[in-house]
Design a protein around this motif. Structure first.
Motif, PDB file in Angstrom:
ATOM      1  N   LEU A  36       0.830  -1.205   0.000  1.00  0.00           N
ATOM      2  CA  LEU A  36       0.000   0.000   0.000  1.00  0.00           C
ATOM      3  C   LEU A  36       0.865   1.256   0.000  1.00  0.00           C
ATOM      4  O   LEU A  36       0.603   2.210  -0.738  1.00  0.00           O
ATOM      5  CB  LEU A  36      -0.918   0.005   1.221  1.00  0.00           C
ATOM      6  CG  LEU A  36      -1.973  -1.103   1.291  1.00  0.00           C
ATOM      7  CD1 LEU A  36      -2.706  -1.042   2.627  1.00  0.00           C
ATOM      8  CD2 LEU A  36      -2.960  -0.994   0.148  1.00  0.00           C
ATOM      9  N   GLN A  37       1.903   1.259   0.825  1.00  0.00           N
ATOM     10  CA  GLN A  37       2.771   2.429   0.914  1.00  0.00           C
ATOM     11  C   GLN A  37       3.578   2.641  -0.363  1.00  0.00           C
ATOM     12  O   GLN A  37       3.851   3.784  -0.761  1.00  0.00           O
ATOM     13  CB  GLN A  37       3.706   2.284   2.115  1.00  0.00           C
ATOM     14  CG  GLN A  37       2.960   2.266   3.445  1.00  0.00           C
ATOM     15  CD  GLN A  37       3.875   1.950   4.607  1.00  0.00           C
ATOM     16  OE1 GLN A  37       4.796   1.144   4.487  1.00  0.00           O
ATOM     17  NE2 GLN A  37       3.626   2.580   5.744  1.00  0.00           N
ATOM     18  N   ASP A 147      -6.533  -5.825   6.136  1.00  0.00           N
ATOM     19  CA  ASP A 147      -7.176  -5.727   4.831  1.00  0.00           C
ATOM     20  C   ASP A 147      -8.594  -6.275   4.966  1.00  0.00           C
ATOM     21  O   ASP A 147      -8.799  -7.489   5.053  1.00  0.00           O
ATOM     22  CB  ASP A 147      -6.375  -6.527   3.805  1.00  0.00           C
ATOM     23  CG  ASP A 147      -6.946  -6.428   2.403  1.00  0.00           C
ATOM     24  OD1 ASP A 147      -8.087  -5.944   2.243  1.00  0.00           O
ATOM     25  OD2 ASP A 147      -6.259  -6.847   1.462  1.00  0.00           O
ATOM     26  N   ASP A 337      -9.056  -0.371   9.400  1.00  0.00           N
ATOM     27  CA  ASP A 337      -8.673  -0.696   8.034  1.00  0.00           C
ATOM     28  C   ASP A 337      -7.182  -0.420   7.850  1.00  0.00           C
ATOM     29  O   ASP A 337      -6.679   0.612   8.296  1.00  0.00           O
ATOM     30  CB  ASP A 337      -9.485   0.135   7.040  1.00  0.00           C
ATOM     31  CG  ASP A 337      -9.339  -0.388   5.623  1.00  0.00           C
ATOM     32  OD1 ASP A 337      -8.249  -0.216   5.046  1.00  0.00           O
ATOM     33  OD2 ASP A 337     -10.300  -0.971   5.111  1.00  0.00           O
ATOM     34  N   ARG A 339      -5.553   0.526   5.409  1.00  0.00           N
ATOM     35  CA  ARG A 339      -5.255   1.741   4.646  1.00  0.00           C
ATOM     36  C   ARG A 339      -5.134   2.948   5.559  1.00  0.00           C
ATOM     37  O   ARG A 339      -4.356   3.871   5.287  1.00  0.00           O
ATOM     38  CB  ARG A 339      -6.336   1.959   3.582  1.00  0.00           C
ATOM     39  CG  ARG A 339      -6.303   0.930   2.456  1.00  0.00           C
ATOM     40  CD  ARG A 339      -7.516   1.037   1.573  1.00  0.00           C
ATOM     41  NE  ARG A 339      -8.743   0.703   2.307  1.00  0.00           N
ATOM     42  CZ  ARG A 339      -9.937   0.625   1.754  1.00  0.00           C
ATOM     43  NH1 ARG A 339     -10.094   0.872   0.462  1.00  0.00           N
ATOM     44  NH2 ARG A 339     -11.001   0.300   2.475  1.00  0.00           N
ATOM     45  N   THR A 340      -5.879   2.945   6.654  1.00  0.00           N
ATOM     46  CA  THR A 340      -5.767   4.032   7.627  1.00  0.00           C
ATOM     47  C   THR A 340      -4.396   4.022   8.282  1.00  0.00           C
ATOM     48  O   THR A 340      -3.761   5.073   8.459  1.00  0.00           O
ATOM     49  CB  THR A 340      -6.868   3.896   8.696  1.00  0.00           C
ATOM     50  OG1 THR A 340      -8.143   3.899   8.056  1.00  0.00           O
ATOM     51  CG2 THR A 340      -6.792   5.029   9.702  1.00  0.00           C
ATOM     52  N   ALA A 342      -1.627   2.641   6.996  1.00  0.00           N
ATOM     53  CA  ALA A 342      -0.639   2.974   5.966  1.00  0.00           C
ATOM     54  C   ALA A 342      -0.594   4.476   5.719  1.00  0.00           C
ATOM     55  O   ALA A 342       0.493   5.068   5.612  1.00  0.00           O
ATOM     56  CB  ALA A 342      -0.962   2.227   4.675  1.00  0.00           C
ATOM     57  N   ASP A 343      -1.753   5.113   5.637  1.00  0.00           N
ATOM     58  CA  ASP A 343      -1.818   6.554   5.374  1.00  0.00           C
ATOM     59  C   ASP A 343      -1.198   7.349   6.517  1.00  0.00           C
ATOM     60  O   ASP A 343      -0.508   8.352   6.291  1.00  0.00           O
ATOM     61  CB  ASP A 343      -3.264   6.992   5.156  1.00  0.00           C
ATOM     62  CG  ASP A 343      -3.847   6.483   3.845  1.00  0.00           C
ATOM     63  OD1 ASP A 343      -3.061   6.018   2.989  1.00  0.00           O
ATOM     64  OD2 ASP A 343      -5.079   6.545   3.683  1.00  0.00           O
TER      65      ASP A 343
END
Length: 358
Positions: A36-37, A147, A337, A339-340, A342-343
């Motif tokens: 993701l990163q 995920d 999640d 993605r949270t 990773a962000d």
């Protein structure tokens, strides 16, 4: 065989060391985060063993890499003492321009060496509020995520069980992870024996590996089950690859996390993402992950009887169990999640590199 995704270290902004060859929670986190990163930053892992599709650079390349990265400095994101030491050596002995970040997941008083290493870091991340409380310096709390596409509720639980060669009918509880006293596998077995004696339709499964020093511990658990006459209802299965774990959660009605000690602990999130409520000991971040009396229950560590009572309360009420299953999935989708996670780390990297709005 898939080709290894090896990159030129001089083109990398973020280096993530993972010096442990054996599978661990840290390794699993890195494997999930890096793809993701890598979509938005030049990031790579430095590791002796990593899936080939993960962007990576060989360790020997660190010795000859340019002092400056594409953005001036590079990020070195460590998660273990040895990795912090390596980052300091690269910065001070080889004069590499590095910003050092450490993620702490431990909930215990640190040794003098660890405290000193943490003081040398440019930024520190904690995986929970409990973890942050053990540090002697400020940290940014960033919860682990998963995920939620990979870990999702089953369309047909009986079909999943059949594929896994588990009994397709009745109720099923489970406990997954390394089989040893610290992980509380014996507490799970004790609770499972009592529950099986109370609920005729119930079966239980423990999935995980015992390293050589814990093989006698596992043998004792198997013998305890045999002595109770429940060897056909309390099952033991060997460790399975990370990418196969979602189905093992989907097979369950309730997941039990009986650990006596834990740093963070991803298994409750993984279970809840699959629509499985959790009964967990109050260790690690579990009390911050499980919504009490809504997605599961958190009980006193080391208590098989409390694990048993909380689980029995769920299994004895199908309507309540279904409500917990629905709430568990919704809770993880909203708050955990990957993605949270990773962000949040990407924002930290960019801040350290001096371009937070890039």
């Amino acid at each position: 065989m898939a080709q290894t995704s090896t990159l030129c270290v001089n083109e990398i902004d973020v280096l993530v060391p993972n010096f442990k060859r054996r599978l661990s929670g840290v390794t699993a986190t890195i494997v999930r985060l890096i793809p993701l990163q890598a979509r938005v930053m030049r990031v790579a892992v430095v590791a002796p063993a990593m899936p080939p599709e993960i962007p990576q650079v060989p360790a020997f390349a660190l010795l000859t890499m340019s002092r400056h990265g594409p953005s001036g400095q590079r990020i070195w994101h460590a998660r273990r003492n040895v990795e912090m030491i390596a980052g300091l050596a690269l910065r001070h002995l080889l004069r590499k321009r590095l910003k050092l970040i450490f993620t702490s997941a431990s909930q215990r008083n640190h040794t003098g060496l660890t405290r000193w290493l943490i003081r040398q870091m440019d930024a520190v991340v904690s995986t929970s509020e409990k973890t942050a409380a053990y540090l002697e310096r400020p940290s940014q709390v960033i919860y682990h995520g998963i995920d939620n596409a990979t870990f999702s509720p089953p369309k047909d639980r009986s079909a999943v069980r059949e594929v896994l060669r588990l009994p397709p009918d009745g109720l099923l509880i489970g406990c997954y992870g390394r089989i040893r006293a610290q992980k509380g596998t014996d507490l799970f077995v004790e609770a499972a024996i009592a529950l099986c004696n109370r609920i005729p339709s119930l079966r239980a499964v423990a999935v995980g590996r015992a390293v050589p020093k814990d093989e006698a511990f596992l043998a004792g658990l198997i013998e305890r089950v045999r002595a109770a006459g429940l060897e056909d209802r309390i099952l033991f299965r060997d460790e399975v690859p990370v990418w196969e774990m979602a189905d093992w959660y989907r097979a369950l009605d309730v997941y039990i996390a009986p650990q006596r000690w834990e740093g963070f602990g991803l298994t409750p999130i993984e279970a809840m993402a699959c629509g499985v409520p959790v009964v967990a000991s109050d260790v690690g971040a579990f009390s911050e992950l499980v919504v009490e009396a809504k997605t599961g229950f958190v009980v006193e560590p080391g208590s098989a009887s409390q694990l048993e009572q909380a689980t029995a309360g769920l299994l004895s009420d199908p309507t309540r169990l279904h409500a917990f299953q629905t709430a568990a999935r919704t809770h993880v989708e909203r708050h955990f999640d990957i993605r949270t996670e990773a962000d949040a780390l990407i924002r930290l990297y960019r801040t350290q590199l001096g371009h937070p709005n890039a």
